[in-house]
Design a protein around this motif. Structure first.
Motif, PDB file in Angstrom:
ATOM      1  N   UNK A  33       0.795  -1.231   0.000  1.00  0.00           N
ATOM      2  CA  UNK A  33       0.000   0.000   0.000  1.00  0.00           C
ATOM      3  C   UNK A  33       0.826   1.280   0.000  1.00  0.00           C
ATOM      4  N   UNK A  34       2.147   1.185   0.102  1.00  0.00           N
ATOM      5  CA  UNK A  34       2.903   2.432   0.212  1.00  0.00           C
ATOM      6  C   UNK A  34       3.314   2.982  -1.154  1.00  0.00           C
ATOM      7  N   UNK A  35       3.838   4.197  -1.149  1.00  0.00           N
ATOM      8  CA  UNK A  35       4.220   4.871  -2.389  1.00  0.00           C
ATOM      9  C   UNK A  35       5.319   4.136  -3.144  1.00  0.00           C
ATOM     10  N   UNK A  62      -2.589  -0.105 -14.616  1.00  0.00           N
ATOM     11  CA  UNK A  62      -3.926   0.100 -14.044  1.00  0.00           C
ATOM     12  C   UNK A  62      -3.865   0.018 -12.517  1.00  0.00           C
ATOM     13  N   UNK A  63      -3.130  -0.969 -11.998  1.00  0.00           N
ATOM     14  CA  UNK A  63      -2.998  -1.107 -10.540  1.00  0.00           C
ATOM     15  C   UNK A  63      -2.318   0.126  -9.946  1.00  0.00           C
ATOM     16  N   UNK A  68      -3.995   6.098  -7.099  1.00  0.00           N
ATOM     17  CA  UNK A  68      -4.038   7.547  -7.210  1.00  0.00           C
ATOM     18  C   UNK A  68      -2.713   8.205  -6.818  1.00  0.00           C
ATOM     19  N   UNK A  69      -1.645   7.847  -7.525  1.00  0.00           N
ATOM     20  CA  UNK A  69      -0.335   8.414  -7.192  1.00  0.00           C
ATOM     21  C   UNK A  69      -0.276   9.911  -7.472  1.00  0.00           C
ATOM     22  N   UNK A  73       4.147  10.663 -11.198  1.00  0.00           N
ATOM     23  CA  UNK A  73       3.969   9.224 -11.366  1.00  0.00           C
ATOM     24  C   UNK A  73       2.661   8.939 -12.082  1.00  0.00           C
ATOM     25  N   UNK A  74       1.620   9.657 -11.725  1.00  0.00           N
ATOM     26  CA  UNK A  74       0.309   9.476 -12.369  1.00  0.00           C
ATOM     27  C   UNK A  74       0.404   9.803 -13.856  1.00  0.00           C
ATOM     28  N   UNK A  75       1.043  10.922 -14.183  1.00  0.00           N
ATOM     29  CA  UNK A  75       1.199  11.310 -15.587  1.00  0.00           C
ATOM     30  C   UNK A  75       1.987  10.257 -16.350  1.00  0.00           C
ATOM     31  N   UNK A  76       3.068   9.785 -15.753  1.00  0.00           N
ATOM     32  CA  UNK A  76       3.908   8.790 -16.426  1.00  0.00           C
ATOM     33  C   UNK A  76       3.137   7.498 -16.686  1.00  0.00           C
TER      34      UNK A  76
END
Length: 130
Positions: A33-35, A62-63, A68-69, A73-76
């Motif tokens: 669960x961590x970053x 997808x995971x 919801x990073x 990270x989300x953009x990448x």
């Protein structure tokens, strides 16, 4: 997690895909669960993509996105997903992922330029009545 992450990063740089995937999988399994595990999902997905395993790559991306990073990270992950979908012929899905990914980084960010280049390579959208 940090030591495994560094080892996985070194393996990736040396094109030792199997070793990197193993270390990234350990991070995901141990620290779910961590970053660090979120980042590991992104990196492992990228390795699967490089190796031609589109399904595993998309699954990891997808995971990663479900967690919801933060913005870079989300953009990448979105842009990587968009590129895979474009290669698979899913133009609409690719366009959506790429445009969404661009929204998480500044116009001058390298990820934005990458997304724009992929978008430019996509076939024009079909319009109603064509």
């Amino acid at each position: 997690a940090a030591a495994l992450g560094l080892r996985a990063e070194a393996a990736m740089k040396q094109n030792q895909t199997l070793g990197a995937v193993e270390d990234l999988t350990r991070i995901i399994d141990r620290y779910g669960a961590n970053d660090g595990a979120t980042e590991a999902l992104l990196r492992r997905g990228q390795l699967y993509a490089r190796g031609g395993d589109t399904q595993k790559a998309l699954s990891d991306l997808e995971a990663c996105l479900k967690r919801r990073p933060q913005a870079p990270t989300r953009a990448e992950a979105l842009i990587e997903r968009g590129e895979l979908l474009a290669k698979a012929g899913d133009t609409a899905g690719a366009r959506e992922a790429l445009e969404t990914g661009r929204g998480f980084v500044s116009p001058g960010h390298p990820l934005n330029a990458r997304a724009k280049a992929i978008l430019a390579s996509l076939p024009a959208s079909a319009t109603v009545g064509d």
